[in-house]
Design an enzyme around this catalytic site. Structure first.
Site, PDB file in Angstrom:
ATOM      1  N   LYS A   1     -14.846   8.167  -3.194  1.00  0.00           N
ATOM      2  CA  LYS A   1     -16.076   8.499  -2.463  1.00  0.00           C
ATOM      3  C   LYS A   1     -16.640   9.833  -2.926  1.00  0.00           C
ATOM      4  O   LYS A   1     -17.854   9.979  -3.124  1.00  0.00           O
ATOM      5  CB  LYS A   1     -15.798   8.536  -0.963  1.00  0.00           C
TER       6      LYS A   1
ATOM      7  N   LYS B   1       0.701  14.297   0.988  1.00  0.00           N
ATOM      8  CA  LYS B   1      -0.676  14.599   0.579  1.00  0.00           C
ATOM      9  C   LYS B   1      -0.877  16.098   0.338  1.00  0.00           C
ATOM     10  O   LYS B   1      -1.884  16.525  -0.202  1.00  0.00           O
ATOM     11  CB  LYS B   1      -1.661  14.070   1.616  1.00  0.00           C
TER      12      LYS B   1
ATOM     13  N   HIS C   1       0.799  -1.226   0.000  1.00  0.00           N
ATOM     14  CA  HIS C   1       0.000   0.000   0.000  1.00  0.00           C
ATOM     15  C   HIS C   1       0.832   1.276   0.000  1.00  0.00           C
ATOM     16  O   HIS C   1       0.291   2.348   0.262  1.00  0.00           O
ATOM     17  CB  HIS C   1      -0.915   0.028   1.235  1.00  0.00           C
TER      18      HIS C   1
ATOM     19  N   THR D   1      -8.674   6.447  -1.693  1.00  0.00           N
ATOM     20  CA  THR D   1     -10.065   5.994  -1.795  1.00  0.00           C
ATOM     21  C   THR D   1     -11.035   7.136  -1.525  1.00  0.00           C
ATOM     22  O   THR D   1     -12.179   7.081  -1.959  1.00  0.00           O
ATOM     23  CB  THR D   1     -10.344   4.844  -0.816  1.00  0.00           C
TER      24      THR D   1
ATOM     25  N   LYS E   1      -8.263  13.979   4.819  1.00  0.00           N
ATOM     26  CA  LYS E   1      -7.471  12.746   4.754  1.00  0.00           C
ATOM     27  C   LYS E   1      -6.398  12.836   5.824  1.00  0.00           C
ATOM     28  O   LYS E   1      -6.247  13.873   6.484  1.00  0.00           O
ATOM     29  CB  LYS E   1      -6.854  12.554   3.371  1.00  0.00           C
ATOM     30  N   ARG E   2      -5.668  11.751   5.987  1.00  0.00           N
ATOM     31  CA  ARG E   2      -4.570  11.738   6.948  1.00  0.00           C
ATOM     32  C   ARG E   2      -3.600  12.874   6.648  1.00  0.00           C
ATOM     33  O   ARG E   2      -3.285  13.145   5.486  1.00  0.00           O
ATOM     34  CB  ARG E   2      -3.866  10.384   6.880  1.00  0.00           C
TER      35      ARG E   2
END
Length: 841
Positions: free
Chosen positions: A685, A579, A382, A681, A573-574
């Site tokens: 969504k 990111k 991952h 992911t 998100k985290r």
């Protein structure tokens, strides 16, 4: 006594007992039956005698009412699997981010309307009761949520798959924001109990730690090894039902709780040393006390390794014991009928542990055990970040898991012999590929161990899988190309559209019927309606209602008021530098500068929402949270921004919050540095709920853009190849000097405007942006990001055009269902045959 015993009826066999239970009439799914059972559980099980609206007791009574109906289907699913002697898969994951279960259970049982009517007749409100359920936050982010979605799809597809994880007493920490800083608070999600789970002490397993190994000669004269003088811990299973979508199948998630073999040392207690008497109990229970301890310290690393081995050992022992029970102890066909899917490197102790169980405890020869292990283990990777591939010190294994260390060394010797056979004399390659990384403090490369011991290695998006083969695992791909494959992630539309967005679900059902809930590709039928003005009007009305709901959540949790007519620009998100929440807040500063300069011609009103948790030991990510909060506070307090720009950081981002966020989002921020995000992911969504994506060519963004088309996706940034090339001579200061917008942003940030009374606070962030070694290349992508944001703003001002794009995003999201992902896992890796559950009758 003997006469009395003779006159008593013989005890019923377990089969006869189960037969009597199975012959009970099925529980009703009508409102009256549900209301009667609710009353029964509320009054006679929970001991309450008067309704007081939405309370923990009303939630528990409702959950037990539904669990009883799941129980019928749960047992019949197990019977069907056993009677068919089917091949099975066991999904091992250190994280399962389940969220709340009530809504999904009602949807999959087709009971939502009946439950609502039953509660209404009792003077209770379903939505208020649902809010009493705590999130089962047993995961950090996408990895754990993916595992939860996978279980839903496996049950819906009627595949015999069982999940194995840990029952953490404290889940992902509860995040509070105090003076702009993240403060971690314990999330004791089990404080009020968990009515969905069933404790199964009869399946308790023993897990060993420490001790030493010794060799001996068995009865057949063979040299064997045994692990002795160990510190043992009990693994007690708690089972949670996982219902499929209206098909009668209910699969199992088994979570292990750790406890001591003896509650306390009586000798120590009698000697007056109470703390010492319970030390073993406390040490054992610590294993499953907290989700993922902070591994910045040595103690944190030890505990995390204990968690990983505890999961692997208990789960493998459980699967083997179940197999032996059903097959009279015969392991000859075990490999043909079982598969263990390792969700990332965390469960990779399963490879040497299965070898230990087969060789040491079952008496198999090494070669036979290795054939079984490498035929049953499958590994999902991952991450593309080398630092995220777990490496454990050999010294730590020697202390905690001495027998496993010996087996790992033996595996490595065998593996390196194969490498040497393939590339004679290439010692450099042998060093690169060795499971043991030599050095002053030798390390075990857990990802390499997982690859060596598995028959399948998959990435989770097309780009990710390609980069694994070309970069991170290139040597292994050249040795075993047949092992490597791609399985692009997905999300379950049952939770992430049907349950969380009821308004849109009803509109879609009215338009193309409800077959899409089990076959998401049917959403393609929506595409022609994007040109229908009346359908667009109804679509917009649903979106506005969802935005109003999201605005209420934001105001409740942050005090910031969002205008539902504005563009809702969201990144949740985290928190991690790759990111690039930092890039997002730099753009917010850019918009603020424009407002202050009077540059608001053709302006698009915008509300920016950012949310996510930083790992407790991740100082830079926590500082970025502080920057976001400081910028938001300054902007929101400036009268010049009224009606034009609002920004907020949502504290304690979690599954139940996302169920409100994704239906109400207009613009989905998926802005990671190309080549860093494995898949994502959240992007799926948002797309499924009609949000448009602004993003880089990274992870599954590439496939999302391919599905929806260039006109409905706002692309920016360097490609993965361009990132690689530019890194050779990266000069962010020249980029800043050459771009007027970025120069202004950096000047304002460096002036202390957002930390007026906190001198130098954000210097580490400024330094990271200006550093030629910035791996995330924030400055390089900023100009392109601003242009893409301008395109998005212009697109939003044309309402019909935006709504058309929104509809087409939902219509094109069919590929991103975990149903498709799981079908691919099954067809190419697991090879399971769907088994319908026995009917409830």
């Amino acid at each position: 006594m003997q006469d009395k015993a003779k006159s008593s009826p013989p005890p019923a066999s377990s089969a006869e007992g189960e037969g009597r239970i199975a012959n009970l009439p099925p529980l009703g799914m009508d409102p009256k039956s549900l209301a009667d059972d609710f009353n029964h559980y509320y009054c006679h099980i929970l001991g309450r005698d008067r309704y007081k609206g939405a309370t923990n007791s009303t939630f528990k009574a409702l959950a037990i009412t539904l669990r009883a109906r799941l129980m019928e289907r749960w047992k019949n699913t197990r019977y069907a699997y056993e009677e068919s002697d089917c091949r099975r898969t066991y999904y091992l994951s250190l994280e399962f981010l389940m969220g709340r279960a009530l809504g999904n259970t009602m949807l999959n049982l087709d009971a939502t309307d009946a439950v609502r009517e039953a509660l209404y007749g009792l003077g209770l409100d379903l939505e208020e009761i649902a809010e009493r359920e705590p999130d089962a936050g047993l995961g950090n982010g996408g990895l754990g949520r993916l595992a939860a979605c996978f279980l839903d799809s496996c049950a819906t597809l009627q595949l015999p798959v069982k999940g194995y994880g840990l029952r953490y007493e404290y889940g992902m920490f509860r995040q509070e924001i105090i003076d702009g800083y993240q403060v971690e608070e314990p999330d004791h999600w089990l404080r009020g109990g968990n009515p969905w789970e069933m404790e199964r002490p009869e399946y308790t397993r023993l897990v060993q730690f420490g001790g030493r190994t010794e060799t001996y000669t068995d009865d057949q004269g063979r040299k064997r090894v045994r692990w002795v003088d160990t510190h043992d811990v009990l693994a007690i299973p708690y089972d949670t039902p996982i219902p499929g979508y209206r098909n009668g199948t209910v699969n199992t998630l088994r979570l292990w709780k750790s406890t001591a073999t003896d509650v306390f040392d009586l000798d120590e207690f009698n000697a007056g040393s109470y703390p010492e008497s319970v030390a073993a109990k406390n040490a054992a229970e610590h294993i499953t006390m907290v989700l993922y301890p902070n591994d910045a310290s040595e103690n944190g690393k030890i505990l995390r390794l204990r968690q990983q081995y505890f999961l692997a050992s208990a789960s493998l022992k459980d699967a083997i014991a179940e197999w032996k029970r059903l097959h009279d102890g015969d392991l000859s066909t075990f490999a043909a009928k079982n598969c263990f899917q390792l969700n990332d490197t965390h469960p990779s102790c399963a490879v040497p542990e299965l070898m230990r169980l087969l060789v040491d405890e079952e008496g198999l020869e090494w070669e036979q055990a290795w054939r079984i292990t490498t035929a049953t283990m499958a590994y999902t990777n991952h991450t593309l970040l080398p630092e995220a591939l777990e490496r454990w010190p050999v010294r730590m294994f020697r202390e905690l898991l001495p027998r496993l260390l010996e087996i790992i060394y033996d595996i490595n010797v065998q593996f390196l012999s194969e490498v040497a056979m393939r590339w004679p004399g290439d010692t450099g390659r042998q060093q690169r590929m060795s499971i043991i990384e030599e050095g002053p403090d030798p390390q075990i490369r857990m990802a390499y161990l997982a690859i060596a011991g598995s028959f399948s290695v998959n990435g989770v998006a097309e780009l990710h899988s390609r980069l694994l083969k070309e970069g991170l695992f290139r040597d292994f791909y050249e040795l075993w190309p047949e092992k490597f494959n791609n399985k692009t992630n997905g999300v379950t539309q049952r939770r992430w559209l049907a349950a969380c967005n009821p308004g849109l679900r009803r509109l879609i059902d009215d338009t193309i019927h409800n077959g899409w809930i089990a076959d998401l590709q049917q959403l393609r039928k929506l595409a022609p309606y994007a040109e229908d003005p009346e359908f667009r009007r109804r679509w917009h009305a649903v979106k506005q209602k969802n935005k109003a709901r999201l605005a209420a959540l934001v105001e409740r949790d942050t005090g910031v008021r969002f205008d539902p007519e504005a563009l809702f620009d969201v990144q949740v998100k985290r928190m991690h530098e790759y990111k690039r929440q930092l890039l997002n807040i730099l753009h917010v500063i850019h918009l603020y500068i424009r407002i202050k300069a009077g540059d608001t011609e053709n302006w698009t009103n915008r509300c920016v929402l950012i949310g996510g948790k930083a790992a407790p030991g991740y100082a830079q990510a926590k500082l970025i949270i502080k920057l976001i909060n400081n910028v938001a506070r300054r902007i929101n307090a400036d009268p010049a921004t009224e009606g034009l720009l609002r920004a907020a950081f949502l504290p304690n981002y979690r599954v139940s919050a996302m169920e409100v966020i994704c239906p109400g989002t207009d613009l989905s921020e998926q802005i990671s540095t190309a080549g860093k995000e494995a898949s994502g992911t959240g992007n799926m969504k948002f797309m499924m709920n009609g949000a448009l994506t602004i993003g880089t060519l990274d992870g599954a963004n590439i496939e999302i853009r391919e599905e929806v088309g260039d006109d409905h996706f706002f692309l920016f940034g360097l490609t993965e190849h361009e990132v690689h090339e530019q890194r050779k001579n990266y000069d962010p200061n020249a980029i800043i000097a050459g771009d007027e917008n970025l120069s202004r942003v950096m000047n304002l940030l460096e002036s202390g405007h957002f930390n007026q009374f906190e001198a130098g606070l954000f210097n580490p962030i400024v330094h990271s942006i200006r550093s030629p070694q910035d791996p995330w290349m924030v400055a390089a992508d900023f100009p392109s990001y601003v242009r893409a944001q301008e395109q998005a703003a212009a697109h939003y001002r044309d309402r019909d055009r935006w709504i058309t794009s929104s509809i087409l995003n939902t219509a094109a999201s069919g590929r991103f269902s975990t149903d498709r992902t799981i079908k691919e896992y099954n067809e190419e890796i697991w090879k399971l045959t769907p088994v319908p559950a026995l009917p409830v009758k």
